[in-house]
Design a protein around this motif. Structure first.
Motif, PDB file in Angstrom:
ATOM      1  N   UNK A  80      -0.472 -11.860  11.035  1.00 14.88           N
ATOM      2  CA  UNK A  80      -0.701 -12.259  12.427  1.00 14.88           C
ATOM      3  C   UNK A  80       0.507 -11.951  13.297  1.00 14.88           C
ATOM      4  N   UNK A  81       1.700 -12.249  12.792  1.00 14.48           N
ATOM      5  CA  UNK A  81       2.918 -11.972  13.568  1.00 14.48           C
ATOM      6  C   UNK A  81       3.115 -10.467  13.748  1.00 14.48           C
ATOM      7  N   UNK A  82       2.771  -9.680  12.734  1.00 17.08           N
ATOM      8  CA  UNK A  82       2.898  -8.224  12.834  1.00 17.08           C
ATOM      9  C   UNK A  82       1.885  -7.676  13.834  1.00 17.08           C
TER      10      UNK A  82
ATOM     11  N   UNK B 264      -7.886 -16.132  20.310  1.00 18.36           N
ATOM     12  CA  UNK B 264      -7.874 -16.681  18.960  1.00 18.36           C
ATOM     13  C   UNK B 264      -6.719 -17.644  18.750  1.00 18.36           C
ATOM     14  N   UNK B 265      -5.630 -17.442  19.492  1.00 17.66           N
ATOM     15  CA  UNK B 265      -4.449 -18.301  19.330  1.00 17.66           C
ATOM     16  C   UNK B 265      -4.573 -19.632  20.051  1.00 17.66           C
ATOM     17  N   UNK B 266      -5.578 -19.777  20.924  1.00 15.63           N
ATOM     18  CA  UNK B 266      -5.733 -21.011  21.698  1.00 15.63           C
ATOM     19  C   UNK B 266      -6.005 -22.203  20.788  1.00 15.63           C
ATOM     20  N   UNK B 267      -5.635 -23.403  21.275  1.00 15.44           N
ATOM     21  CA  UNK B 267      -5.838 -24.631  20.510  1.00 15.44           C
ATOM     22  C   UNK B 267      -7.249 -25.202  20.630  1.00 15.44           C
ATOM     23  N   UNK B 268      -8.004 -24.706  21.586  1.00 16.20           N
ATOM     24  CA  UNK B 268      -9.336 -25.263  21.814  1.00 16.20           C
ATOM     25  C   UNK B 268     -10.209 -25.109  20.578  1.00 16.20           C
ATOM     26  N   UNK B 269     -11.166 -25.996  20.428  1.00 18.69           N
ATOM     27  CA  UNK B 269     -12.046 -25.973  19.259  1.00 18.69           C
ATOM     28  C   UNK B 269     -12.880 -24.704  19.227  1.00 18.69           C
ATOM     29  N   UNK B 270     -13.015 -24.169  18.041  1.00 17.96           N
ATOM     30  CA  UNK B 270     -13.847 -22.992  17.856  1.00 17.96           C
ATOM     31  C   UNK B 270     -14.843 -23.323  16.746  1.00 17.96           C
ATOM     32  N   UNK B 271     -15.980 -23.875  17.171  1.00 17.05           N
ATOM     33  CA  UNK B 271     -16.962 -24.371  16.217  1.00 17.05           C
ATOM     34  C   UNK B 271     -17.476 -23.292  15.280  1.00 17.05           C
ATOM     35  N   UNK B 272     -17.490 -22.059  15.762  1.00 17.32           N
ATOM     36  CA  UNK B 272     -18.010 -20.989  14.915  1.00 17.32           C
ATOM     37  C   UNK B 272     -17.164 -20.776  13.676  1.00 17.32           C
ATOM     38  N   UNK B 273     -15.861 -21.157  13.740  1.00 14.90           N
ATOM     39  CA  UNK B 273     -15.008 -21.005  12.584  1.00 14.90           C
ATOM     40  C   UNK B 273     -15.418 -21.945  11.457  1.00 14.90           C
ATOM     41  N   UNK B 274     -15.913 -23.131  11.847  1.00 11.65           N
ATOM     42  CA  UNK B 274     -16.283 -24.125  10.842  1.00 11.65           C
ATOM     43  C   UNK B 274     -17.457 -23.670   9.985  1.00 11.65           C
TER      44      UNK B 274
ATOM     45  N   UNK C 221      -4.036 -17.346  12.535  1.00  7.95           N
ATOM     46  CA  UNK C 221      -3.810 -17.961  13.848  1.00  7.95           C
ATOM     47  C   UNK C 221      -2.412 -18.565  13.937  1.00  7.95           C
ATOM     48  N   UNK C 222      -1.905 -19.075  12.809  1.00  9.24           N
ATOM     49  CA  UNK C 222      -0.551 -19.624  12.815  1.00  9.24           C
ATOM     50  C   UNK C 222       0.461 -18.544  13.155  1.00  9.24           C
ATOM     51  N   UNK C 223       0.204 -17.329  12.668  1.00  9.79           N
ATOM     52  CA  UNK C 223       1.086 -16.218  12.990  1.00  9.79           C
ATOM     53  C   UNK C 223       1.004 -15.808  14.444  1.00  9.79           C
TER      54      UNK C 223
END
Length: 318
Positions: A120-122, A171-181, A195-197
């Motif tokens: 992610x950082x790269x 993708x980096x936002x803190x808002x909930x992304x229900x589709x990920x669940x 996302x942490x990266x």
């Protein structure tokens, strides 16, 4: 051979094929004899000046990556530098930019970090570099006469990197992304690590990363300018914008090891826009690969050999 190994193998073959095609296209415009003559007459002093600026460039790249990784784990400048130089060395000897994956794996093993977070950082690095390269293309386009290929390259690269940047930012936002669940746990875990990266993109530290990127590309431009001076190509800053844009964009796409072929074509194409023979561009690209990329490759391989053969027990210490 596993599916992952097959993918890597195929990606490598594609990179080599791309490099071979562009090398053929570059050499069609001149001859190897002419390129060799220009290289033999190059000014070594300018090459050493280029090496000095390239060294400064790498130091700022280490600082930038350290800032990106600080959202994942705090590492020393030396630790980040080791991983970056080893990764760059791998990138120069492996096709299709597979060295980026090697860098992520090396740093992950050595410093106990999530490989997905490192990737992610790269990604942030590469996208920022791409956006600055696009900016150089846009500004450089103002000083170049009508050129259809350059126009197309500018538009396509701008759309591509802007789209990727927006996607990463969302993708980096803190808002909930229900589709990920709804995703399987293993995939969800990797996405969350990725996302942490990217987390630096939502903090105040992102401005510092952007500033470091601008300094990096200023140094990159001066480095290219110095190499071109070594082969008797003198360009103004306006013209250098196009050189930096096209040449650097060629290094961001999967290609042969050391960007062989794509670099040659990019330099030959851009210097010919300003009245210089393509052979001088090919000579400049070759000098860059041998003198600059070759130097960082030797340093990176030396570090990798030392920590794995001389001090193998310290492989996983920070």
């Amino acid at each position: 051979m596993t599916t992952g190994h097959w993918r890597t193998f195929i990606r490598g073959l594609i990179g080599i094929a791309i490099g071979a095609i562009f090398l053929w296209l570059a050499l069609r415009q001149t001859s190897l004899e002419q390129v060799n003559t220009i290289l033999s007459q190059s000014n070594v002093g300018w090459l050493f000046i280029a090496l000095g600026f390239y060294t400064a460039d790498l130091l700022f790249r280490i600082s930038r990556w350290r800032r990106l990784l600080s959202e994942v784990k705090t590492l020393s400048f030396q630790s980040v530098g080791i991983a970056l130089l080893v990764g760059y060395a791998a990138n120069n000897i492996m096709p299709a930019r597979l060295g980026e994956l090697f860098r992520a794996d090396f740093a992950g093993r050595r410093y106990q970090l999530s490989r997905s977070a490192i990737v992610g950082s790269i990604f942030v690095e590469r996208v920022l570099d791409g956006l600055i390269v696009v900016l150089c293309l846009v500004l450089g386009r103002l000083f170049v006469s009508e050129q259809a290929l350059l126009n197309s390259l500018t538009v396509i690269s701008a759309l591509l990197f802007l789209s990727i940047f927006i996607g990463l930012w969302l993708l980096s936002r803190d808002s909930r992304q229900d589709w990920l669940a709804r995703l399987p746990p293993a995939i969800l875990s990797r996405i969350q690590s990725f996302r942490q990266g990217l987390s630096v993109m939502r903090g105040n530290g992102f401005g510092r990363v952007v500033n470091l990127s601008l300094i990096i590309w200023l140094l990159e431009g001066i480095t290219f300018w110095s190499v071109l001076k070594a082969v008797n190509v003198s360009l103004g800053w306006q013209e250098m914008l196009s050189v930096v844009g096209v040449a650097s964009l060629s290094s961001l796409v999967p290609s042969a090891p050391g960007f062989v072929g794509t670099y040659q074509y990019a330099f030959a194409f851009t210097v010919s826009l300003f009245g210089y023979e393509p052979a001088r561009g090919i000579a400049a690209a070759t000098a860059t690969q041998i003198f600059l990329l070759g130097s960082v490759t030797l340093v990176g391989l030396g570090i990798y050999t030392y920590i794995n053969l001389v001090k193998p027990k310290k492989n996983y210490k920070i």
